[in-house]
Design an enzyme around this catalytic site. Structure first.
Site, PDB file in Angstrom:
ATOM      1  N   TYR A   1      -0.917   9.780   6.301  1.00  0.00           N
ATOM      2  CA  TYR A   1       0.343   9.539   5.591  1.00  0.00           C
ATOM      3  C   TYR A   1       0.853  10.748   4.800  1.00  0.00           C
ATOM      4  O   TYR A   1       1.945  10.688   4.218  1.00  0.00           O
ATOM      5  CB  TYR A   1       0.195   8.326   4.669  1.00  0.00           C
ATOM      6  CG  TYR A   1      -0.081   7.052   5.437  1.00  0.00           C
ATOM      7  CD1 TYR A   1       0.897   6.484   6.250  1.00  0.00           C
ATOM      8  CD2 TYR A   1      -1.331   6.422   5.386  1.00  0.00           C
ATOM      9  CE1 TYR A   1       0.650   5.327   6.977  1.00  0.00           C
ATOM     10  CE2 TYR A   1      -1.594   5.263   6.106  1.00  0.00           C
ATOM     11  CZ  TYR A   1      -0.590   4.722   6.902  1.00  0.00           C
ATOM     12  OH  TYR A   1      -0.836   3.578   7.629  1.00  0.00           O
TER      13      TYR A   1
ATOM     14  N   ARG B   1      -3.440   7.803  -0.296  1.00  0.00           N
ATOM     15  CA  ARG B   1      -4.052   6.953   0.714  1.00  0.00           C
ATOM     16  C   ARG B   1      -4.100   7.688   2.052  1.00  0.00           C
ATOM     17  O   ARG B   1      -3.070   8.169   2.524  1.00  0.00           O
ATOM     18  CB  ARG B   1      -3.160   5.723   0.818  1.00  0.00           C
ATOM     19  CG  ARG B   1      -3.294   4.882   2.034  1.00  0.00           C
ATOM     20  CD  ARG B   1      -2.006   4.068   2.224  1.00  0.00           C
ATOM     21  NE  ARG B   1      -2.218   3.039   3.210  1.00  0.00           N
ATOM     22  CZ  ARG B   1      -1.240   2.448   3.894  1.00  0.00           C
ATOM     23  NH1 ARG B   1       0.018   2.794   3.674  1.00  0.00           N
ATOM     24  NH2 ARG B   1      -1.515   1.536   4.767  1.00  0.00           N
TER      25      ARG B   1
ATOM     26  N   GLU C   1      14.605   1.063  10.046  1.00  0.00           N
ATOM     27  CA  GLU C   1      13.160   0.863   9.860  1.00  0.00           C
ATOM     28  C   GLU C   1      12.462   2.228   9.888  1.00  0.00           C
ATOM     29  O   GLU C   1      12.744   3.038  10.779  1.00  0.00           O
ATOM     30  CB  GLU C   1      12.665  -0.028  11.013  1.00  0.00           C
ATOM     31  CG  GLU C   1      11.170  -0.282  11.027  1.00  0.00           C
ATOM     32  CD  GLU C   1      10.763  -1.152  12.228  1.00  0.00           C
ATOM     33  OE1 GLU C   1      11.646  -1.645  12.976  1.00  0.00           O
ATOM     34  OE2 GLU C   1       9.543  -1.316  12.429  1.00  0.00           O
TER      35      GLU C   1
ATOM     36  N   ARG D   1      -1.209   4.616  17.405  1.00  0.00           N
ATOM     37  CA  ARG D   1      -2.320   4.034  16.655  1.00  0.00           C
ATOM     38  C   ARG D   1      -2.809   2.754  17.334  1.00  0.00           C
ATOM     39  O   ARG D   1      -2.575   2.544  18.512  1.00  0.00           O
ATOM     40  CB  ARG D   1      -1.882   3.825  15.199  1.00  0.00           C
ATOM     41  CG  ARG D   1      -1.470   5.159  14.553  1.00  0.00           C
ATOM     42  CD  ARG D   1      -1.050   4.986  13.123  1.00  0.00           C
ATOM     43  NE  ARG D   1      -2.164   4.519  12.299  1.00  0.00           N
ATOM     44  CZ  ARG D   1      -2.016   4.071  11.039  1.00  0.00           C
ATOM     45  NH1 ARG D   1      -0.807   4.026  10.484  1.00  0.00           N
ATOM     46  NH2 ARG D   1      -3.062   3.669  10.353  1.00  0.00           N
TER      47      ARG D   1
ATOM     48  N   ASN E   1       0.796  -1.226   0.000  1.00  0.00           N
ATOM     49  CA  ASN E   1       0.000   0.000   0.000  1.00  0.00           C
ATOM     50  C   ASN E   1       0.829   1.276   0.000  1.00  0.00           C
ATOM     51  O   ASN E   1       0.269   2.369  -0.135  1.00  0.00           O
ATOM     52  CB  ASN E   1      -1.001   0.017   1.181  1.00  0.00           C
ATOM     53  CG  ASN E   1      -1.955  -1.151   1.111  1.00  0.00           C
ATOM     54  OD1 ASN E   1      -2.612  -1.343   0.094  1.00  0.00           O
ATOM     55  ND2 ASN E   1      -2.014  -1.971   2.143  1.00  0.00           N
TER      56      ASN E   1
ATOM     57  N   ALA F   1       2.218  -3.010   6.569  1.00  0.00           N
ATOM     58  CA  ALA F   1       1.534  -3.898   7.513  1.00  0.00           C
ATOM     59  C   ALA F   1       2.333  -5.162   7.838  1.00  0.00           C
ATOM     60  O   ALA F   1       2.136  -5.759   8.902  1.00  0.00           O
ATOM     61  CB  ALA F   1       0.157  -4.272   6.959  1.00  0.00           C
TER      62      ALA F   1
HETATM   63  C1  DQA Z   1       3.218   2.163   8.152  1.00  0.00           C
HETATM   64  C2  DQA Z   1       2.457   1.777   9.427  1.00  0.00           C
HETATM   65  C3  DQA Z   1       1.827   0.396   9.287  1.00  0.00           C
HETATM   66  O1  DQA Z   1       1.139   0.072  10.485  1.00  0.00           O
HETATM   67  C4  DQA Z   1       0.839   0.395   8.145  1.00  0.00           C
HETATM   68  O2  DQA Z   1       0.294  -0.894   7.980  1.00  0.00           O
HETATM   69  C5  DQA Z   1       1.423   0.898   6.883  1.00  0.00           C
HETATM   70  C6  DQA Z   1       2.337   2.045   6.922  1.00  0.00           C
HETATM   71  C7  DQA Z   1       3.741   3.615   8.194  1.00  0.00           C
HETATM   72  O3  DQA Z   1       4.561   3.946   7.345  1.00  0.00           O
HETATM   73  O4  DQA Z   1       3.294   4.405   9.030  1.00  0.00           O
HETATM   74  O5  DQA Z   1       1.097   0.421   5.810  1.00  0.00           O
HETATM   75  O6  DQA Z   1       4.342   1.307   8.012  1.00  0.00           O
END
Ligand code: DQA
Length: 145
Positions: free
Chosen positions: A24, A19, A99, A108, A12, A78
Site C-alpha cells: 500500500y 500497513r 472506485e 492478488r 483499515n 475489504a
Molecule cells: C484495497 C484492496 C482490498 O482488497 C483490501 O481489502 C483493502 C484495500 C486497496 O486499496 O487496494 O483494504 O481496497
C-alpha cells in the site's frame, strides 16, 4: 448542485502508510487528502474525506451524499468484495461514483477479483498506489465540468 466531493474509505485504510507498505506504499490518508484537495481546487471543487472501519457508517455517508455531494470517490477496502449494502446505497445515489484501489486487486488473491461496487462505479482505478485517488479526483473534475 453542491461542489463537494465525498472521498470515502473503508476498513483499515486509516492505517495507510503503516500497513503492509510493500503493498500500500508509504503515503498516509492525510497525504491523500492533501493531494486530492489540490486537484479539486483546480476544478473549483471541495472535498470531504472520511474513513470508517464500519460498513453501516459507510452506508450512512453514502445516503448523506444524496443531494449533498456532487460525486463520490470510494475505496471500500475489504467491503468491496462483500458488501451488497454498500452497492445498494450507491445505487440510490444519483451522481458519479469512482472506485479506487491502491493495490492492483486483480494481481492478488482470487477473492479480491470480484467487486460489488464495480457494478455501480462509473470508473475504476486499481494499482496506481495512493496516486489513484488524485487521478480519480481529476476524472471527477472532468465528469462534472
Ligand atoms: C484495497 C484492496 C482490498 O482488497 C483490501 O481489502 C483493502 C484495500 C486497496 O486499496 O487496494 O483494504 O481496497
Amino acid at each position: 448542485m453542491s461542489n463537494l466531493i465525498y472521498i470515502l474509505n473503508g476498513p483499515n485504510l486509516n492505517l495507510l502508510g503503516q500497513r503492509e507498505p510493500e503493498i500500500y506504499g508509504a503515503e498516509t490518508l492525510a497525504d491523500v487528502e492533501a493531494a486530492c484537495a489540490e486537484v479539486a481546487q483546480g476544478f473549483g471543487l471541495g472535498i470531504e474525506l472520511m474513513q470508517s472501519n464500519h460498513e453501516g457508517r459507510l452506508v450512512d455517508w453514502i445516503q448523506d451524499a444524496r443531494g449533498a455531494a456532487a460525486g463520490i470517490i470510494i475505496n471500500p477496502g475489504a467491503f468491496t468484495h462483500t458488501s451488497v449494502a454498500i452497492l445498494d446505497a450507491l445505487n440510490a445515489y444519483e451522481g458519479p461514483v469512482l472506485e479506487v484501489h491502491v493495490s492492483n486487486v486483480h494481481r492478488r488473491e482470487p477473492f479480491r477479483h470480484k467487486s460489488y461496487v464495480s457494478l455501480r462505479a462509473d470508473g475504476v482505478i486499481a494499482g496506481f498506489g495512493t496516486e489513484g485517488y488524485a487521478l480519480a479526483m481529476r476524472r471527477m473534475g472532468s465528469l462534472l465540468a
